[in-house]
Design an enzyme around this catalytic site. Sequence first.
Site, PDB file in Angstrom:
ATOM      1  N   LEU A   1       0.822  -1.210   0.000  1.00 17.75           N
ATOM      2  CA  LEU A   1       0.000   0.000   0.000  1.00 17.75           C
ATOM      3  C   LEU A   1       0.851   1.252   0.000  1.00 17.75           C
ATOM      4  CD1 LEU A   1      -2.614  -1.046   2.682  1.00 17.75           C
ATOM      5  CD2 LEU A   1      -3.016  -0.835   0.233  1.00 17.75           C
ATOM      6  N   GLY A   2       2.040   1.121   0.558  1.00 19.50           N
ATOM      7  CA  GLY A   2       2.877   2.309   0.614  1.00 19.50           C
ATOM      8  C   GLY A   2       3.966   2.137   1.643  1.00 19.50           C
TER       9      GLY A   2
ATOM     10  N   GLY B   1       5.319   3.572   5.164  1.00 18.33           N
ATOM     11  CA  GLY B   1       5.030   4.406   6.327  1.00 18.33           C
ATOM     12  C   GLY B   1       6.317   4.871   6.956  1.00 18.33           C
TER      13      GLY B   1
ATOM     14  N   VAL C   1       3.894  -0.928   4.102  1.00 19.57           N
ATOM     15  CA  VAL C   1       2.581  -1.346   4.571  1.00 19.57           C
ATOM     16  C   VAL C   1       1.925  -2.181   3.480  1.00 19.57           C
ATOM     17  CG1 VAL C   1       0.343  -0.572   5.420  1.00 19.57           C
ATOM     18  CG2 VAL C   1       2.375   0.779   5.893  1.00 19.57           C
TER      19      VAL C   1
ATOM     20  N   LYS D   1       1.749  -3.511   8.796  1.00 21.56           N
ATOM     21  CA  LYS D   1       2.906  -2.630   8.750  1.00 21.56           C
ATOM     22  C   LYS D   1       4.128  -3.413   9.193  1.00 21.56           C
ATOM     23  CE  LYS D   1       4.327   1.857  10.197  1.00 21.56           C
ATOM     24  NZ  LYS D   1       3.823   3.054  10.813  1.00 21.56           N
TER      25      LYS D   1
ATOM     26  N   ASP E   1       4.078  13.506  13.092  1.00 19.61           N
ATOM     27  CA  ASP E   1       4.229  13.270  11.654  1.00 19.61           C
ATOM     28  C   ASP E   1       2.867  13.295  10.962  1.00 19.61           C
ATOM     29  OD1 ASP E   1       5.519  12.902   9.284  1.00 19.61           O
ATOM     30  OD2 ASP E   1       5.886  10.766   9.545  1.00 19.61           O
TER      31      ASP E   1
END
Length: 822
Positions: A510-511, A513, A518, A532, A629
């Site tokens: 998904l990306g 982190g 993730v 994650k 963040d």
Amino acid sequence: MASSFLLHHHLLRPVLLQIILLIISPTYAQTISHRHIISLRSSLTARTGQTTAWLSPSGDFAFGFRPLEGDGTHFLLAIWFDKIDSKTVVWCANGNTPVQPGATVVLAADGQLSLYDHGGQEVWNAEVNVTVTYAAMLNNGNFILASSDGSFRWQSFDHPSDTILPSQVLGVGKGLRSRLMDTNYSSGRFELSVGSDGNLTFYPVNIMTGYAYDPYWATNTTGNGSRILFNESTGTIYLALANSNIYFLPQRTYSVKDFYQRATLDFDGVFRRYIYPKNAKSTSAGWSTVGFQPPDICRNLTTKTGSGACGFNSYCISGGGNQSVDCVCPPDYSFQDPNRKYKGCMPDFAAQNCKGKFTLREMNNVDWPLSAYEHLSPIDEDRCKRECLGDCNCAVAIYQDDGQNCWKKRLPLSNGRMSDYVDRRAFVKVPKDSTNGKKKIVIVTTLVPMLLLLVCLGLFLWKKNRKQVPTLGIPITSSKESRGMDLELNLYDMFTIESATDNFSINNKLGEGGFGPVYKGRLDDGQEIAVKRLSTDSVQGLKEFKNEVMLIAKLQHKNLVRILGCCIQGEERMLIYEYMQNKSLDTFIFDKKQGALLNWRKRLDIIIGIARGLLYLHQDSRLTIIHRDLKASNILLDKDMNPKISDFGTARIFKADQNQEKTRMVIGTFGYMSPEYVIDGTFSVKSDVFSFGVLILEILTGKKNRMVHQSGYSMNLIGHVWRLWAEGRCVELFDEVMGCSYPISKLLRCIQVGLLCVQEGSKDRPKMAEVVLMLSNEGVALQEPKRPGFCIEGTPTEQNSSSWKQHSITPNEVTVTMLEGR
Ligand SMILES: *[C@@H]1O[C@H](CO)[C@@H](O)[C@H](O)[C@H]1NC(C)=O
Ligand SMILES: *[C@@H]1O[C@H](CO)[C@@H](O)[C@H](O)[C@H]1NC(C)=O
Ligand SMILES: *[C@@H]1O[C@H](CO)[C@@H](O)[C@H](O)[C@H]1NC(C)=O
Ligand SMILES: *[C@@H]1O[C@H](CO)[C@@H](O)[C@H](O)[C@H]1NC(C)=O
Ligand SMILES: *[C@@H]1O[C@H](CO)[C@@H](O)[C@H](O)[C@H]1NC(C)=O
Ligand SMILES: *[C@@H]1O[C@H](CO)[C@@H](O)[C@H](O)[C@H]1NC(C)=O
Ligand SMILES: *[C@@H]1O[C@H](CO)[C@@H](O)[C@H](O)[C@H]1NC(C)=O
Ligand SMILES: *[C@@H]1O[C@H](CO)[C@@H](O)[C@H](O)[C@H]1NC(C)=O
């Protein structure tokens, strides 16, 4: 007799012939004699101490000026039951604008029916633009304007107020609006309408804004051309659909010969059917209720943003044969306006300042659903009470008698109700006389991102010994507080996660982190998860953080992403979160096509949602947590586009009166970090506020806060917004994908809040509690923003390379870690 009269008249005045005919309505046939025809150029004038009206032939109904109850000087233009003592009003033209003596209603020569106040100003008009030759008050309570062929050009039955009468039909798109109070005929707080889809719905309306909340009762039917019928011979009321009838009120019949009948959407939101015996002796005469809907409005009417059936801080009690509704204040609270109970209650005491001494007053079977900000479980009653007493925000603690659940609620309390079915007790916090400050324990802890994993690790070892399916044994309460269910933090094994993510396939990624990639996964039971995978170098063996981990696991808010569990295998450490269908906010706002799915309203909702989540982190959970963040890619969106703050990998816990902390390791994302954090490494709740301000600007403009180069100048979004703000040109900012019908003043206000959040001085920035207040309440005045931090406003590109500006130019948006070498 009538016919001979007709003939006679015809001979004398042939012009009137066409008028003096049978007046036949589709649902109700009746004869009107000449005597009861109201011809053009007729009028009535309101007079003190007098009733001026046109009567129906039977005398049952009157149309004219009705003095307002308890007020001799104002009149309604109304239709009422004229033969009964209470002269019950069934229709009125000017409930919002009663008129004074001297007002007139005129059926003009051109057929217009108008109401003029005593000064001659038009107040109301039937707005007929076809030929009308006469008017009449019919025996069924319908006031009509008709043309010479007898067809109705206008009828009060088509423009109902809050009441329907036998033979009246309420078709698609028509509805009833309750009056404000029993004796105040202004538009009230409830509406009932028949939708074109065939769904009959009752819903609350905000009397100030006209905003309609979700319905509190619906037939849930579909079908073309549905309508409500009030059968004139049996007196039954039902919703007629194409091929069925829905009897939503008791079917018992009462003959219209023996009873006056009506059905009214009363000012309390209940739709009641009433009868009144025509031949009763005066002592027993009166309207009695023979059916109502909904079954219990206190229970059915729950609004997420409104107050519920009663006003804020009050509670609703209903009961009795007619399901009468009453709004009541809790102890030491009183009505804002005793004559307008629906406005709710206010505490009799000054707002808590954490210094005064408070005690709790117990109330049985009372709850204010949906307004909890914290849910504690399992917990005993004594601790529940102590938790509330020790928390400034807590106005009421609700304890469920299953010995498990405690909810802390703050003002304003909404959706209050008292009834047997409420198996909860409320403890209302009220002042005690003596004063004595409360001590606070001050602990400063560091939240290492892997805290959760430590517990998992412990469990893992334990599991090795026990060979059982383990859970962390930390009961976590769901944000769906009303269900009060307990969740367990699960320990997943590697095999499960590998098969769920298809061996961490790149397709499922998904990306990236803050602390690793993730992945999306799907468990065997179909539940979708986000996994994650943390990088392996950060676990420090710190058992004493177990308590804090439990607290973190308890962080539950609808605007925070929920953690489901963790997984440990060898070097691998993974956190398992609920999966968010719509991925992250950045995939929407920075993309023209996706952005079109977010209109201004959705965007404001998202901003408010993030603000609430952040407020929870900063002060509503028992800890003060600084996220550090916050950025668009860390805001996830569920299937309904509700925002959820994710990625607490960088978060820090503050306790009690700690205001700021300094770190040598600056972790965050350029463009979102506040100046004092990047330059000095100091962070506080105000550094999150800064990031939130950047988010507001990004969400409303659809642009990233990074350097943009324009004709030899480079500036960032903050600089761009600041310049347009100063020049009064902010309207140019709004993302065109929001469409053109957005409310400019609302959005400008939002931009102003954004600018207040990104002010250079951290002390100048508002706290999240103030931000939420400013965003959700347009009555709160806003300050003029001062110059923002990191405002790069048209700086010639080549110049000026202080360290942070260089950083800001870096195009990547990943979280960075800088070890400040000082
Ligand atoms: C007035 O006339 C217009 C056009 O002839 C028509 O569309 C409208 O429905 C009429 N209004 C009423 C109240 O009859
Ligand atoms: C009815 O209530 C409204 C709203 O409180 C008020 O403005 C209006 O004056 C009231 N009307 C009468 C006749 O009292
Ligand atoms: C209203 O409440 C009753 C229980 O009192 C429930 O059966 C009914 O489904 C509710 N209706 C709606 C529309 O919520
Ligand atoms: C209509 O649907 C709503 C939502 O699904 C439900 O709560 C309510 O009980 C239903 N009403 C009736 C009368 O069945
Ligand atoms: C009727 O309206 C209610 C309330 O909005 C809604 O829950 C329900 O789905 C609707 N039913 C139909 C069939 O449209
Ligand atoms: C409702 O009626 C319209 C026009 O008469 C028709 O086009 C539509 O298909 C009907 N809808 C249903 C659900 O019957
Ligand atoms: C009213 O009810 C009677 C008796 O059930 C029935 O014969 C009549 O058709 C109904 N009228 C309407 C308009 O539905
Ligand atoms: C309901 O009944 C109570 C007591 O019988 C009465 O005081 C009240 O006025 C009634 N309310 C309505 C709306 O009929």
